[in-house]
Design a protein around this motif. Structure first.
Motif, PDB file in Angstrom:
ATOM      1  N   HIS A  45      -4.642  -1.895   1.927  1.00 31.40           N
ATOM      2  CA  HIS A  45      -3.681  -1.244   1.843  1.00 31.40           C
ATOM      3  C   HIS A  45      -4.370  -0.728   0.170  1.00 31.40           C
ATOM      4  O   HIS A  45      -4.538  -1.507   0.094  1.00 31.40           O
ATOM      5  CB  HIS A  45      -2.163  -1.309   1.472  1.00 31.40           C
ATOM      6  CG  HIS A  45      -1.737  -2.060   1.085  1.00 31.40           C
ATOM      7  ND1 HIS A  45      -0.264  -2.497   0.995  1.00 31.40           N
ATOM      8  CD2 HIS A  45      -2.124  -3.416  -0.075  1.00 31.40           C
ATOM      9  CE1 HIS A  45      -0.064  -3.702   0.021  1.00 31.40           C
ATOM     10  NE2 HIS A  45      -0.989  -3.565  -0.580  1.00 31.40           N
ATOM     11  N   HIS A  69      -2.366   0.834  -3.562  1.00 33.96           N
ATOM     12  CA  HIS A  69      -1.159   1.121  -4.688  1.00 33.96           C
ATOM     13  C   HIS A  69      -1.833   1.129  -6.000  1.00 33.96           C
ATOM     14  O   HIS A  69      -2.807   0.888  -6.486  1.00 33.96           O
ATOM     15  CB  HIS A  69      -0.243  -0.035  -4.664  1.00 33.96           C
ATOM     16  CG  HIS A  69      -0.553  -1.429  -4.563  1.00 33.96           C
ATOM     17  ND1 HIS A  69      -1.277  -2.229  -5.581  1.00 33.96           N
ATOM     18  CD2 HIS A  69      -0.880  -2.014  -3.169  1.00 33.96           C
ATOM     19  CE1 HIS A  69      -1.414  -2.972  -5.288  1.00 33.96           C
ATOM     20  NE2 HIS A  69      -1.234  -3.935  -3.902  1.00 33.96           N
ATOM     21  N   HIS A  79      -7.903  -2.428  -0.646  1.00 34.87           N
ATOM     22  CA  HIS A  79      -8.309  -4.063  -0.510  1.00 34.87           C
ATOM     23  C   HIS A  79      -7.459  -4.172   0.719  1.00 34.87           C
ATOM     24  O   HIS A  79      -6.304  -3.639   1.565  1.00 34.87           O
ATOM     25  CB  HIS A  79      -7.537  -4.814  -1.374  1.00 34.87           C
ATOM     26  CG  HIS A  79      -6.082  -4.469  -1.809  1.00 34.87           C
ATOM     27  ND1 HIS A  79      -5.582  -3.055  -3.264  1.00 34.87           N
ATOM     28  CD2 HIS A  79      -4.992  -5.439  -1.793  1.00 34.87           C
ATOM     29  CE1 HIS A  79      -4.289  -2.971  -2.805  1.00 34.87           C
ATOM     30  NE2 HIS A  79      -3.519  -4.202  -2.417  1.00 34.87           N
TER      31      HIS A  79
END
Ligand SMILES: [Fe+2]
Length: 373
Positions: free
Chosen positions: A251, A253, A296
């Motif tokens: 994911h 962010h 990652h």
């Protein structure tokens, strides 16, 4: 507000090339390590730090993006650090040793709690606090993640940051059980706050390495986690653990998630969108901070469960609105920022199988692949 007790002599006005925060860091006179992967926080070289009265180093992680920062500090055997207070949040993880911290807003209402390797806590915003080494023969070392970059860049006035007498009574009421480790577990929508599962609100975690976790499957493969809300902070942190022979979903962010390996062995794949995937091997004491919006993915390639502590930039469930919410546990095909197992590059599975084969371990991923398919 009373008069500042001292005046900071280091100017922090930005000069066009360096931010106010970067200029403050330079003026502190301790080593600055610039990377996004540290192989072992237990062995980072430290030097004398006048402000703290101990030894320290900044880990100016590229993945922190000047949203938050990280430093390591060590207290000599039998010694204590100087009392501190500051107008930024700070979460402390004890790497090694044992000792105590005294916290106060008013001299007459000090309170002290003890800690050991693995403990996690946060001196409430702008409280006075002082750390003591409880051993006469061993140093005590801790790592802290703070919101100093955001606050110093925003206010660019060190007197206000470090010599401000305002007491946040809503964050620290000096009740004697404040740091006794008790807490409240939240799940669902309670007290008008939108909590999303597995949230433990407390002010002291005795040992993050052994803290009991709860099931959490959204990020993949039989994982478990717990999210902490500490000291009425707007920052947050969580522990995640995943079983032998498994890995989490990729994911991405925002900046500032400092991921510290508490136990186990494995590796992370980290890559910006469209660039080659790179592999970083880790073990207890390693730390990785994925840069903003880089993909990652964490893999357990060892013989016991892999556990990490993520000290993040903001992200409190209780005090929202400081940073935009990302959808790091939602399929990117549905507008989220997570790559489901079925959508990952073939090389991801291939490398994992190869790593396990070298160790004589079996992948436990087949059932998780099927669940998603
Ligand atoms: Fe992440």
């Amino acid at each position: 507000m009373t008069k500042p007790q001292a005046s900071e002599t280091v100017a922090t006005a930005a000069d066009g090339n360096k931010s106010s925060y970067e200029k403050w860091v330079e003026g502190e006179g301790i080593p600055v390590i610039r990377t996004f992967f540290v192989e072992d926080i237990r062995h980072v070289k430290l030097e004398g730090w006048e402000r703290k009265g101990g030894n320290g180093a900044f880990l100016q992680m590229e993945g922190a993006g000047q949203v938050n920062n990280c430093y390591i500090c060590e207290i000599a055997p039998g010694k204590s650090l100087k009392p501190q207070r500051q107008l930024f949040e700070e979460t402390i993880y004890i790497i090694s040793g044992r000792g105590a911290t005294t916290v106060w807003n008013h001299e007459q209402r000090k309170q002290t709690f003890e800690w050991q390797a693995g403990s996690l806590f946060s001196p409430p915003l702008n409280t006075w606090h002082q750390l003591f080494n409880g051993s006469g023969s061993e140093p005590a070392r801790y790592l802290a993640v703070t919101t100093a970059p955001t606050m110093i860049n925003l206010l660019h006035n060190l007197d206000f940051i470090f010599h401000n007498d305002f007491a946040f009574a809503d964050r620290f009421d000096a009740r004697q059980n404040y740091f006794n480790g008790e807490g409240t577990l939240y799940a669902g929508d309670l007290k008008g706050f939108k909590f999303i599962g597995n949230v433990w609100e407390t002010n002291f975690v005795p040992d993050a390495r052994s803290f009991k976790l709860l099931d959490y499957n959204e990020r993949g493969a039989g994982g478990s986690n717990i999210k902490f809300e500490l000291s009425e902070n707007t920052t947050a942190c969580h522990i995640s653990e995943f079983p032998v022979g498994t890995y989490k979903k990729a994911h991405r962010h925002g900046a500032g998630a400092h991921v510290i390996i508490l136990g186990g062995e494995g590796y992370s794949l980290i890559w910006p969108d469209g660039a080659p995937i790179k592999k970083y091997e880790w073990h207890e004491g390693s730390m990785v901070v994925p840069p903003e919006n880089w993909w990652h993915q964490h893999f357990n390639a060892g013989a016991k469960p892999a556990r990490y502590l993520a000290l993040r930039a903001f992200g409190s469930k209780k005090y929202q609105g400081v940073r935009p919410r990302y959808q790091g546990a939602v399929d990117r095909k549905k507008g989220g920022a997570q790559i489901e197992y079925a959508d990952e590059e073939p090389v991801v599975r291939q490398w994992f199988e190869e790593a396990l084969t070298r160790l004589g371990l079996q992948s436990q991923m087949a059932k998780h692949y099927e669940t998603i398919a």
